[in-house]
Write a protein that holds these residues in place. Structure first.
Motif, short mmCIF file in Angstrom:
data_model
loop_
_atom_site.label_atom_id
_atom_site.label_comp_id
_atom_site.label_asym_id
_atom_site.label_seq_id
_atom_site.Cartn_x
_atom_site.Cartn_y
_atom_site.Cartn_z
N THR A 468 -3.44 -2.47 -6.64
CA THR A 468 -2.53 -3.43 -6.00
C THR A 468 -2.83 -3.66 -4.53
O THR A 468 -2.20 -4.53 -3.90
CB THR A 468 -1.07 -2.94 -6.13
OG1 THR A 468 -0.96 -1.63 -5.55
CG2 THR A 468 -0.65 -2.89 -7.58
N ALA A 469 -3.79 -2.93 -3.96
CA ALA A 469 -4.09 -3.05 -2.53
C ALA A 469 -4.58 -4.45 -2.20
O ALA A 469 -5.36 -5.05 -2.95
CB ALA A 469 -5.12 -2.01 -2.12
N SER A 470 -4.15 -4.96 -1.07
CA SER A 470 -4.52 -6.32 -0.66
C SER A 470 -5.60 -6.33 0.41
O SER A 470 -5.93 -7.40 0.94
CB SER A 470 -3.28 -7.04 -0.13
OG SER A 470 -2.72 -6.34 0.97
N ASP A 471 -6.16 -5.16 0.75
CA ASP A 471 -7.13 -5.09 1.84
C ASP A 471 -8.54 -4.75 1.37
O ASP A 471 -9.35 -4.28 2.15
CB ASP A 471 -6.67 -4.07 2.89
CG ASP A 471 -6.27 -2.73 2.28
OD1 ASP A 471 -6.59 -2.50 1.10
OD2 ASP A 471 -5.63 -1.92 2.99
N ARG A 472 -8.82 -4.96 0.07
CA ARG A 472 -10.16 -4.68 -0.44
C ARG A 472 -10.97 -5.99 -0.48
O ARG A 472 -10.51 -6.98 -1.09
CB ARG A 472 -10.11 -4.07 -1.84
CG ARG A 472 -9.17 -2.86 -1.94
CD ARG A 472 -9.57 -1.74 -1.01
NE ARG A 472 -8.52 -0.76 -0.82
CZ ARG A 472 -8.29 0.27 -1.62
NH1 ARG A 472 -9.05 0.47 -2.68
NH2 ARG A 472 -7.32 1.11 -1.34
N PRO A 473 -12.14 -6.05 0.12
CA PRO A 473 -12.89 -7.31 0.23
C PRO A 473 -13.52 -7.77 -1.08
O PRO A 473 -13.84 -8.93 -1.24
CB PRO A 473 -13.98 -6.97 1.27
CG PRO A 473 -14.20 -5.50 1.09
CD PRO A 473 -12.85 -4.92 0.75
N TYR A 474 -13.72 -6.84 -2.00
CA TYR A 474 -14.45 -7.18 -3.22
C TYR A 474 -13.54 -7.61 -4.37
O TYR A 474 -14.00 -7.86 -5.47
CB TYR A 474 -15.29 -5.98 -3.67
CG TYR A 474 -14.53 -4.67 -3.65
CD1 TYR A 474 -13.71 -4.30 -4.71
CD2 TYR A 474 -14.63 -3.81 -2.57
CE1 TYR A 474 -13.00 -3.11 -4.68
CE2 TYR A 474 -13.94 -2.62 -2.54
CZ TYR A 474 -13.12 -2.27 -3.59
OH TYR A 474 -12.41 -1.11 -3.57
N LYS A 475 -12.23 -7.66 -4.13
CA LYS A 475 -11.31 -8.08 -5.19
C LYS A 475 -10.02 -8.63 -4.61
O LYS A 475 -9.64 -8.31 -3.48
CB LYS A 475 -10.99 -6.90 -6.12
CG LYS A 475 -10.05 -5.88 -5.49
CD LYS A 475 -9.63 -4.84 -6.48
CE LYS A 475 -8.55 -3.94 -5.90
NZ LYS A 475 -7.28 -4.65 -5.66
N LYS A 476 -9.35 -9.44 -5.39
CA LYS A 476 -8.04 -9.92 -5.00
C LYS A 476 -6.99 -8.87 -5.40
O LYS A 476 -7.18 -8.14 -6.37
CB LYS A 476 -7.73 -11.24 -5.70
CG LYS A 476 -8.62 -12.39 -5.27
CD LYS A 476 -8.25 -13.67 -6.02
CE LYS A 476 -9.15 -14.82 -5.57
NZ LYS A 476 -8.81 -16.08 -6.31
N PRO A 477 -5.89 -8.78 -4.65
CA PRO A 477 -4.85 -7.82 -5.04
C PRO A 477 -4.24 -8.20 -6.38
O PRO A 477 -3.93 -9.37 -6.63
CB PRO A 477 -3.82 -7.94 -3.91
CG PRO A 477 -4.05 -9.29 -3.32
CD PRO A 477 -5.52 -9.55 -3.45
N MET A 478 -4.09 -7.24 -7.25
CA MET A 478 -3.55 -7.51 -8.59
C MET A 478 -2.03 -7.51 -8.57
O MET A 478 -1.40 -6.79 -7.78
CB MET A 478 -4.05 -6.46 -9.58
CG MET A 478 -5.54 -6.46 -9.79
SD MET A 478 -6.04 -5.23 -11.04
CE MET A 478 -7.82 -5.38 -10.92
N GLY A 479 -1.45 -8.29 -9.47
CA GLY A 479 -0.01 -8.28 -9.65
C GLY A 479 0.43 -7.07 -10.45
O GLY A 479 -0.39 -6.32 -10.99
#
Length: 537
Positions: A468-479
């Motif tokens: 759920t993290a929103s600060d990872r560059p390689y993926k969008k944050p999951m719901g």
């Protein structure tokens, strides 16, 4: 004979209260115990306990009690103390000996006053004003400094209105009462100082842990906050299990010491990341090292694009049909643009790469070449091909080993520390969050039965935070729905503990966490029963 028995009882009580003071953990309760014990042992109707300020310029009220008028402030009374601090020095810097509490704190001497309305040398105007407002009659005072084992005054104990046990009348504090009060004040000062030192050491320890976590989070803008969010989620899950009264985890309970130990473990669960190279932690794209090497490849494409245009013009100048030469150039440039766009997409690492994609990278690597310093160079180096061919994410196998090694470093660092008894399990709790229930995790390959509930809880918390993290560059944050479905699969395939996951879902711990840490866009609709069904396989 009666007086001797009373004194004997007082001495016995003094001994008992000394033992009780040494075992009290809460400082506010400790202060209250000191004052109540002093009132009991001297038959005082009221009293106050003052503490010296950190700058040693004033004393502040810590506990206030007067039984006959029901006055109670501080401690467990629920009534905050609003009285102003008493200055130890006047504005000109001279010592304040006019106030009896300040005098005792400055000199270290006890002051026994039979009648505050008939005394010289001390200012009792505040006491008289209080009496006038309340109808109380303050008479006898016993003011005792509290000295610790280093002969440092850390507080003052003031007792008010000694009550004659036989007549019920207010009387002066006896010499034996003063002796007992001094003895109690000395014991109390040592107990209080010990508790303050323990608390200060605990605060220093936690501040040091937070400093490490800040360093780790600051080290990488892409995992900032992870070291704070995982402990928070860990405690939410553990509390939910603690409150569970049914099922296989119903027997799990935590004391305050257990909670503290788990929270410390949560804060330290990734301390080994301080050893992980920044260029690996921050690898946002496949070709990134200190910088993103896709820009070097873009430059090579520009060189080839230039060479194609030059070759076209040279062919036309040599007599080749212009239309044919330009058509060939256009076709080559189109292929070049397609290959460049593909490599830029492949570099992001947000989608899984199949066999065909990996074959295309090798084809592009062999399709072009370029000249540097008079020598023909391969268009893509072996390292660039290896990185661009990563199937998922941005890390090569070697780089993933470097990342995974942080847990080995964490365990080594934590096991090297001389943990006190109440924190002995911190290395086990913190070091197990990458293990799997089926024994396929790392670094020790532990199975579920070899792990504590706390370590298994931390494993669930670590994964859910990452999803759920929103600060990872390689993926969008999951719901929430997608994250919980992924965890459900992990529960079914032996990755995480299914019993803990069920509590996590049924108690809606995920929602409590989301409301505090996730964006509103991530909080989508969740079908709890469907997720639990998937978790059971």
């Amino acid at each position: 004979m009666t007086r001797t028995m009373e004194l004997s009882e007082q001495l016995e009580y003094l001994n008992q209260i000394g033992i009780a003071l040494s075992s009290e953990q809460d400082i506010d309760k400790l202060l209250e115990r000191i004052l109540l014990a002093a009132k009991t042992i001297t038959h005082a109707d009221g009293g106050s306990l003052y503490l010296i300020s950190d700058d040693h310029r004033s004393v502040r009220f810590a506990i206030v009690r007067t039984d006959s008028i029901g006055l109670a402030f501080g401690g467990t009374s629920g009534n905050p103390i609003t009285f102003p601090e008493l200055p130890l020095y006047h504005e000109d810097g001279s010592p304040n000996h006019s106030m009896v509490v300040a005098h005792a704190a400055l000199t270290g001497e006890s002051v026994n006053i039979a009648d505050a309305y008939d005394v010289e040398g001390f200012d009792f105007s505040g006491t008289r004003a209080f009496d006038q407002r309340t109808g109380y009659r303050s008479r006898s005072f016993l003011t005792v400094p509290m000295k610790n084992h280093e002969d440092e005054i850390i507080g003052v104990l003031q007792l008010l209105n000694s009550i004659d046990p036989n007549t019920g009348e207010v009387c002066a504090f006896s010499s034996s009462a003063e002796m007992l009060a001094n003895s109690l004040a000395s014991q109390a000062a040592i107990a209080l100082r010990n508790r303050q030192l323990i608390q200060q050491l605990a605060e220093l320890f936690e501040a040091f842990i937070n400093m490490i976590n800040i360093a780790i989070d600051e080290k990488s803008p892409y995992t900032g906050g992870h070291c704070q969010r995982v402990p928070a989620l860990t405690m939410l899950i553990a509390e939910a299990i603690h409150e569970t009264s049914e099922g296989p985890l119903a027997g799990f309970e935590m004391t305050e010491k257990d909670r503290y130990e788990l929270r410390i473990a949560g804060l330290l669960h990734d301390c080994g990341k301080i050893t992980t190279p920044v260029h690996v932690v921050d690898k946002a794209t496949k070709l990134e090292t200190i910088f993103d090497r896709i820009h070097l490849i873009d430059t090579r494409f520009e060189v080839i694009r230039r060479d194609l245009k030059i070759a076209c013009l040279e062919a036309i100048a040599s007599g080749a049909p212009e239309a044919e030469a330009r058509a060939q150039m256009a076709q080559a440039l189109q292929q070049l643009d397609e290959d460049q766009a593909f490599l830029r997409r492949a570099n992001i690492g947000s989608e899984k790469m199949g066999d065909e994609d990996q074959a295309l990278i090798l084809e592009i690597a062999s399709r072009y070449s370029w000249v540097q310093d008079g020598e023909t160079q391969p268009f893509l180096s072996e390292n660039e091909v290896e990185n661009l061919s990563i199937r998922a994410g941005t890390l090569t196998g070697a780089e993933r080993e470097i990342i995974n090694n942080h847990i080995v470093a964490t365990i080594k660092m934590l096991e090297a520390l001389p943990w006190p008894n109440h924190l002995q399990s911190v290395p086990e709790y913190a070091g197990g969050h990458h293990e799997r229930m089926d024994g396929k995790g790392y670094p020790r390959g532990l199975t579920r039965d070899q792990m504590s509930v706390q370590a298994r809880v931390m494993g669930v918390a670590d994964i859910f935070e990452a999803l759920t993290a929103s600060d990872r560059p390689y993926k969008k944050p999951m719901g929430l729905n997608l994250s919980l479905n992924i965890l459900a699969n992990f529960s079914a395939n032996g990755h995480i503990d299914p019993e803990i996951f069920e509590v996590f879902v049924r108690k809606q711990v995920w929602l409590k966490y989301a409301q505090e840490f996730l964006s509103p866009e991530q909080i989508d609709e969740v079908d709890i029963e469907a997720i639990l069904a998937k978790a059971k396989g």
